[in-house]
Design a protein around this motif. Structure first.
Motif, PDB file in Angstrom:
ATOM      1  N   ASP A 169      36.475  15.502  32.081  1.00  0.00           N
ATOM      2  CA  ASP A 169      36.024  14.745  33.246  1.00  0.00           C
ATOM      3  C   ASP A 169      37.167  14.775  34.268  1.00  0.00           C
ATOM      4  OD1 ASP A 169      35.168  12.970  35.140  1.00  0.00           O
ATOM      5  OD2 ASP A 169      34.624  11.367  33.741  1.00  0.00           O
ATOM      6  N   SER A 215      37.413  11.833  36.966  1.00  0.00           N
ATOM      7  CA  SER A 215      38.002  10.595  36.431  1.00  0.00           C
ATOM      8  C   SER A 215      39.497  10.779  36.171  1.00  0.00           C
ATOM      9  CB  SER A 215      37.292  10.179  35.142  1.00  0.00           C
ATOM     10  OG  SER A 215      35.937   9.842  35.402  1.00  0.00           O
ATOM     11  N   ALA A 216      39.874  11.977  35.741  1.00  0.00           N
ATOM     12  CA  ALA A 216      41.290  12.269  35.490  1.00  0.00           C
ATOM     13  C   ALA A 216      42.095  12.124  36.781  1.00  0.00           C
ATOM     14  CB  ALA A 216      41.447  13.672  34.911  1.00  0.00           C
ATOM     15  N   PHE A 253      41.193  12.433  29.804  1.00  0.00           N
ATOM     16  CA  PHE A 253      40.028  12.908  30.551  1.00  0.00           C
ATOM     17  C   PHE A 253      40.092  14.426  30.747  1.00  0.00           C
ATOM     18  CE2 PHE A 253      39.432   8.523  32.557  1.00  0.00           C
ATOM     19  CZ  PHE A 253      38.225   8.285  31.898  1.00  0.00           C
TER      20      PHE A 253
END
Length: 407
Positions: A37, A40-41, A30
């Protein structure tokens, strides 16, 4: 049944372990994706930081640090081409990543087949943290933004402190040389701590700074203020003495030191410092002025006036010296008025009153000169107004009152 249960537990542990390792890989993907992102990471790496199967792996913490590093890198690139960015997000990405990177380094030991210890991430982490330090738009830029723009002094001090700590890290021993900019950042960190009411931090930094060759006079004065704020008499007197010894021509230290001795009724000590100062710098009008004030406090009016006249001789533009002579004359006249009021005989009373008025009028030229030299000093004008009132000088009274009201 028991054997089956143990096998189920073992299988569950293995599956959880694989899941968390997958989360580490997912978080890294991610962060490195185009576009990345980062939200999300962070969600992916969070459980891996706490799970027993991954929390002791250098890779887990390295990836956690990498997320913030990549986010800062991306925002830095946008800012470089003139795009507006969220400076808080950029700065926090840096601040967040550093402890993750340091944790990764502490776990980054690999033992090969021959028993030799190696590292996988440490070199890269070292370079990344150094980049935070050497690139002005990173740690320093974020701290300056917090200080100047957001006025968040507590957070600015925290970030300045992180910056200052990097060259002291063992991995940079003899590699990052501190220079004059480092000293300036230390000063800004102390100022931020002071503004945030973090008195202990401010004092520690100012004490460390006071002999570094940067704004030493100001730093001694600020240090005095910090100690004075916490009513630490021992230390603020120590700082005044240090400042006076190092900068004898800076009257500020001597004035405050003498004021301390005067208000604590240690007159011999006050006179001792003043005498030594005048011997060292006999042409310093400020010192002679202080001597006059001290003599007046001791009731030595003639000696006080002589000192004020000497101060004027040394510096004809010293407004305060003129006002002090005017004040001595005014005090003498007031005393004469008081004595006149005790006289019962009307003729003798009128004669004594007229004589007192004559002395009082002698103060006017001195206060007029003080007003001429320091037109923005309202107290001089107020005293002049009182003199005009007592001497029934109505025209002059109205004129000075207009000036005062206009101020």
């Amino acid at each position: 049944m028991k054997r089956i249960s143990l096998l189920l537990v073992l299988a569950l542990c293995i599956s959880v372990g694989f899941a968390q390792k997958a989360n580490v890989k997912k978080a890294k993907n991610f962060a490195l994706a185009e576009p990345a992102d980062f939200k999300s990471a962070r969600e992916a790496i969070k459980p891996a930081l706490k799970d027993s199967t991954t929390m002791n792996l250098a890779e887990t913490w390295y990836v956690a640090g990498l997320i913030g590093y990549k986010e800062n890198d991306q925002l830095y690139a946008k800012e470089a081409i003139g795009q507006t960015i969220d400076k808080d997000v950029k700065g926090q990405a840096i601040v967040e990543s550093i402890p993750y990177f340091l944790k990764a380094m502490s776990l980054d030991t690999i033992v090969d087949k021959k028993g030799k210890k190696k590292t996988k991430y440490s070199r890269e982490i070292k370079d990344k943290i150094k980049e935070y330090y050497t690139t002005p738009q990173n740690l320093y830029g974020y701290a300056a933004y917090l200080f100047d723009t957001k006025k968040d002094y507590a957070e600015a001090h925290k970030v300045f402190d992180i910056y200052l700590g990097i060259p002291k890290m063992p991995m940079y021993k003899n590699e990052i040389k501190t220079d004059s900019n480092y000293v300036k950042v230390k000063y800004f960190s102390a100022a931020a701590a002071s503004q945030a009411g973090m008195n202990d931090d401010a004092i520690a930094l100012y004490e460390d700074l006071k002999d570094d060759g940067f704004e030493e006079v100001i730093i001694h004065q600020l240090l005095y203020q910090e100690y004075n704020a916490r009513k630490d008499t021992v230390n603020y007197v120590r700082i005044l003495k240090e400042g006076y010894a190092k900068y004898p021509k800076e009257a500020w230290f001597l004035q405050n030191l003498i004021n301390y001795y005067i208000f604590s009724e240690q007159i011999p000590e006050a006179m001792q410092y003043l005498t030594a100062a005048i011997e060292r710098d006999p042409n310093n009008a400020e010192y002679v002025l202080i001597k006059g004030k001290l003599a007046d406090k001791l009731g030595k009016t003639d000696e006080a006036r002589a000192a004020f006249e000497k101060a004027i001789e040394l510096n004809p533009k010293l407004a305060e010296a003129y006002s002090e002579i005017g004040r001595l004359i005014n005090n003498k006249a007031v005393d004469m008025f008081d004595k006149a009021n005790d006289i019962k005989d009307i003729k003798l009373y009128n004669a004594a009153k007229k004589k007192a008025e004559g002395v009082l009028s002698e103060a006017i030229p001195y206060f007029k000169k003080a007003v001429e030299l320091a037109p923005n000093e309202v107290e001089y004008k107020k005293t002049l107004k009182t003199l005009y009132y007592r001497l029934k000088m109505d025209k002059e009274f109205d004129a000075i009152e207009k000036e005062i009201n206009a101020m």
